[in-house]
Design an enzyme around this catalytic site. Structure first.
Site, PDB file in Angstrom:
ATOM      1  N   ARG A  50      70.380   6.133 -54.499  1.00  0.00           N
ATOM      2  CA  ARG A  50      71.057   6.099 -53.200  1.00  0.00           C
ATOM      3  C   ARG A  50      70.372   7.012 -52.189  1.00  0.00           C
ATOM      4  O   ARG A  50      70.129   6.615 -51.055  1.00  0.00           O
ATOM      5  CB  ARG A  50      72.535   6.481 -53.371  1.00  0.00           C
ATOM      6  CG  ARG A  50      73.300   6.478 -52.053  1.00  0.00           C
ATOM      7  CD  ARG A  50      74.797   6.543 -52.256  1.00  0.00           C
ATOM      8  NE  ARG A  50      75.229   7.831 -52.796  1.00  0.00           N
ATOM      9  CZ  ARG A  50      76.483   8.097 -53.161  1.00  0.00           C
ATOM     10  NH1 ARG A  50      77.415   7.177 -53.052  1.00  0.00           N
ATOM     11  NH2 ARG A  50      76.798   9.284 -53.625  1.00  0.00           N
ATOM     12  N   ARG A  99      62.649  23.029 -32.298  1.00  0.00           N
ATOM     13  CA  ARG A  99      63.919  22.315 -32.121  1.00  0.00           C
ATOM     14  C   ARG A  99      63.819  21.228 -31.051  1.00  0.00           C
ATOM     15  O   ARG A  99      64.479  21.260 -30.021  1.00  0.00           O
ATOM     16  CB  ARG A  99      65.078  23.264 -31.778  1.00  0.00           C
ATOM     17  CG  ARG A  99      66.440  22.611 -32.046  1.00  0.00           C
ATOM     18  CD  ARG A  99      67.551  23.016 -31.101  1.00  0.00           C
ATOM     19  NE  ARG A  99      68.624  22.037 -31.115  1.00  0.00           N
ATOM     20  CZ  ARG A  99      68.768  21.095 -30.170  1.00  0.00           C
ATOM     21  NH1 ARG A  99      67.951  21.009 -29.152  1.00  0.00           N
ATOM     22  NH2 ARG A  99      69.761  20.223 -30.273  1.00  0.00           N
ATOM     23  N   HIS A 101      64.007  17.046 -30.386  1.00  0.00           N
ATOM     24  CA  HIS A 101      64.574  15.857 -31.034  1.00  0.00           C
ATOM     25  C   HIS A 101      63.485  14.991 -31.650  1.00  0.00           C
ATOM     26  O   HIS A 101      63.696  14.336 -32.659  1.00  0.00           O
ATOM     27  CB  HIS A 101      65.392  15.042 -30.031  1.00  0.00           C
ATOM     28  CG  HIS A 101      66.617  15.769 -29.557  1.00  0.00           C
ATOM     29  ND1 HIS A 101      66.555  16.823 -28.682  1.00  0.00           N
ATOM     30  CD2 HIS A 101      67.928  15.599 -29.863  1.00  0.00           C
ATOM     31  CE1 HIS A 101      67.778  17.274 -28.461  1.00  0.00           C
ATOM     32  NE2 HIS A 101      68.629  16.548 -29.170  1.00  0.00           N
ATOM     33  N   LYS A 147      74.478   8.923 -46.878  1.00  0.00           N
ATOM     34  CA  LYS A 147      75.226  10.152 -47.126  1.00  0.00           C
ATOM     35  C   LYS A 147      74.595  11.272 -46.299  1.00  0.00           C
ATOM     36  O   LYS A 147      73.889  12.139 -46.832  1.00  0.00           O
ATOM     37  CB  LYS A 147      75.201  10.445 -48.636  1.00  0.00           C
ATOM     38  CG  LYS A 147      76.456  11.100 -49.148  1.00  0.00           C
ATOM     39  CD  LYS A 147      76.537  10.995 -50.650  1.00  0.00           C
ATOM     40  CE  LYS A 147      77.540  11.936 -51.235  1.00  0.00           C
ATOM     41  NZ  LYS A 147      78.916  11.774 -50.771  1.00  0.00           N
ATOM     42  N   GLU A 183      87.563   4.561 -45.347  1.00  0.00           N
ATOM     43  CA  GLU A 183      87.452   5.350 -46.580  1.00  0.00           C
ATOM     44  C   GLU A 183      88.102   6.700 -46.344  1.00  0.00           C
ATOM     45  O   GLU A 183      88.676   6.947 -45.284  1.00  0.00           O
ATOM     46  CB  GLU A 183      85.992   5.504 -46.994  1.00  0.00           C
ATOM     47  CG  GLU A 183      85.118   6.163 -45.946  1.00  0.00           C
ATOM     48  CD  GLU A 183      83.644   6.165 -46.315  1.00  0.00           C
ATOM     49  OE1 GLU A 183      83.313   6.245 -47.515  1.00  0.00           O
ATOM     50  OE2 GLU A 183      82.819   6.101 -45.390  1.00  0.00           O
TER      51      GLU A 183
HETATM   52  N1  PDD Z   1      81.838  12.578 -51.573  1.00  0.00           N
HETATM   53  N2  PDD Z   1      83.020   8.280 -49.207  1.00  0.00           N
HETATM   54  C1  PDD Z   1      82.572   9.439 -48.708  1.00  0.00           C
HETATM   55  C2  PDD Z   1      82.617   9.641 -47.231  1.00  0.00           C
HETATM   56  C3  PDD Z   1      82.079  10.439 -49.575  1.00  0.00           C
HETATM   57  O1  PDD Z   1      81.633  11.600 -49.073  1.00  0.00           O
HETATM   58  C4  PDD Z   1      82.093  10.211 -50.968  1.00  0.00           C
HETATM   59  C5  PDD Z   1      81.606  11.246 -51.945  1.00  0.00           C
HETATM   60  C6  PDD Z   1      82.571   8.986 -51.451  1.00  0.00           C
HETATM   61  C7  PDD Z   1      82.576   8.651 -52.911  1.00  0.00           C
HETATM   62  O2  PDD Z   1      81.263   8.422 -53.373  1.00  0.00           O
HETATM   63  P1  PDD Z   1      80.850   8.725 -54.882  1.00  0.00           P
HETATM   64  O3  PDD Z   1      81.706   7.893 -55.738  1.00  0.00           O
HETATM   65  O4  PDD Z   1      79.408   8.319 -54.916  1.00  0.00           O
HETATM   66  O5  PDD Z   1      81.057  10.191 -55.124  1.00  0.00           O
HETATM   67  C8  PDD Z   1      83.008   8.034 -50.529  1.00  0.00           C
HETATM   68  C9  PDD Z   1      81.417  13.676 -52.411  1.00  0.00           C
HETATM   69  C10 PDD Z   1      82.025  13.648 -53.762  1.00  0.00           C
HETATM   70  C11 PDD Z   1      81.654  14.970 -51.653  1.00  0.00           C
HETATM   71  O6  PDD Z   1      81.403  14.971 -50.446  1.00  0.00           O
HETATM   72  O7  PDD Z   1      82.070  15.954 -52.250  1.00  0.00           O
END
Ligand code: PDD
Length: 285
Positions: A50, A99, A101, A147, A183
């Protein structure tokens, strides 16, 4: 405590990260949270795939092989004596002295570091009797399938829930039909209606590793899973609901605002057990 920064083990209070790092100045980076159990790291390949996918999307080089990094991760856990806990991995576009962009000149080294933490404390009652959620507007950007370390909106959402005694925020966006769920601040959502599992499709939300594991298991077990836009009123009218994440695993939901659910419901119970079994298999690999 030790940290690992760009190939070196350093004391956590003396990090080798520059203050001009674009992770600090622009939140120009990515992260992963992995679960460690008995000195092993769970679902390493999935988490690495990922972050690599997102690094490619953002044009950030990934400076180590998975094998090398896996060995370093295990050594970090061992040094810190945190066998059961969380491994945090962060990749940024690196230090940029001006710094600006504009992307830094080619040859600028990305920053990659890992930290290990003891498992955060979660009251077991959340698994036994279900977690309480509060709805909150999804104030985020359009990069939520990656992420990114830009988590301010998630932090605001989660703290809104914490301050009102909740476990998580249930973030919602609006379209012409009404409010639909996306979510949590750090988790994905499912509900069960008439034996079918419903979960928001991956449309500007995190493709969770736990979510994928649950969907895969459910389909193999003959449970129909539908991934689509899920409206808040449908979610609130469900027979049962649960959330998933690396640290929460599969956690039943007891309440969303003033709506309550039986928790854990029978399908949730089944999936909680199945996920424990998946962890068991992963540890035995
Ligand atoms: N967070 N959605 C968001 C916005 C997240 O930050 C996470 C994970 C998930 C779940 O994804 P996964 O199953 O891959 O952990 C969904 C981690 C655990 C955290 O920020 O601590």
């Amino acid at each position: 405590m030790w940290a690992w920064v760009n190939g070196e083990f350093v004391r956590r209070d003396q990090p080798g990260i520059r203050l001009e790092d674009r992770g600090l100045t622009f939140a120009d980076g990515l992260f992963e949270v992995l679960r460690t159990v008995g000195g092993k790291v769970l679902f390493w390949d999935e988490h690495l795939a990922r972050i690599r996918r997102s690094a490619r999307f953002l044009g950030i080089a990934f400076p180590f092989t998975d094998q090398k990094l896996a060995a370093e991760a295990l050594e970090l856990i061992r040094r810190n004596d945190v066998t059961d806990g969380e491994l945090y991995l962060e990749l940024t576009r690196g230090a940029d002295p001006y710094r600006q962009h504009k992307y830094p000149p080619s040859g600028t080294e990305p920053t990659l570091f890992m930290l290990s933490f003891p498992l955060r404390t979660i009251d077991a009652v959340n698994w036994e009797r279900g977690a309480t959620l509060l709805t909150y507007p999804d104030l985020r950007h359009r990069l939520c399938e990656h992420k990114t370390i830009n988590l301010l909106a998630n932090v605001l959402a989660k703290n809104y829930a914490y301050e009102r005694g909740g476990y998580e925020a249930l973030m919602c966006r609006e379209d012409a039909r009404g409010s639909y769920i996306t979510e949590g601040g750090s988790s994905n959502y499912f509900c069960c209606r008439g034996g079918r599992l419903l979960t928001p499709e991956i449309d500007n939300i995190m493709p969770g590793i736990t979510r994928a594991g649950v969907i895969d298991h459910a389909r193999r077990a003959g449970i129909e899973v539908v991934e689509r836009r899920l409206y808040l009123n449908e979610f609130l009218g469900a027979d049962e609901a649960f959330l998933t994440s690396t640290v929460s695993k599969v956690m039943p939901i007891r309440a969303v605002d003033y709506t309550t659910f039986p928790a854990p419901g029978p399908v949730t119970r089944r999936l909680m057990d199945a996920f424990e079994e998946l962890i068991h298999q992963e540890l035995a690999r």
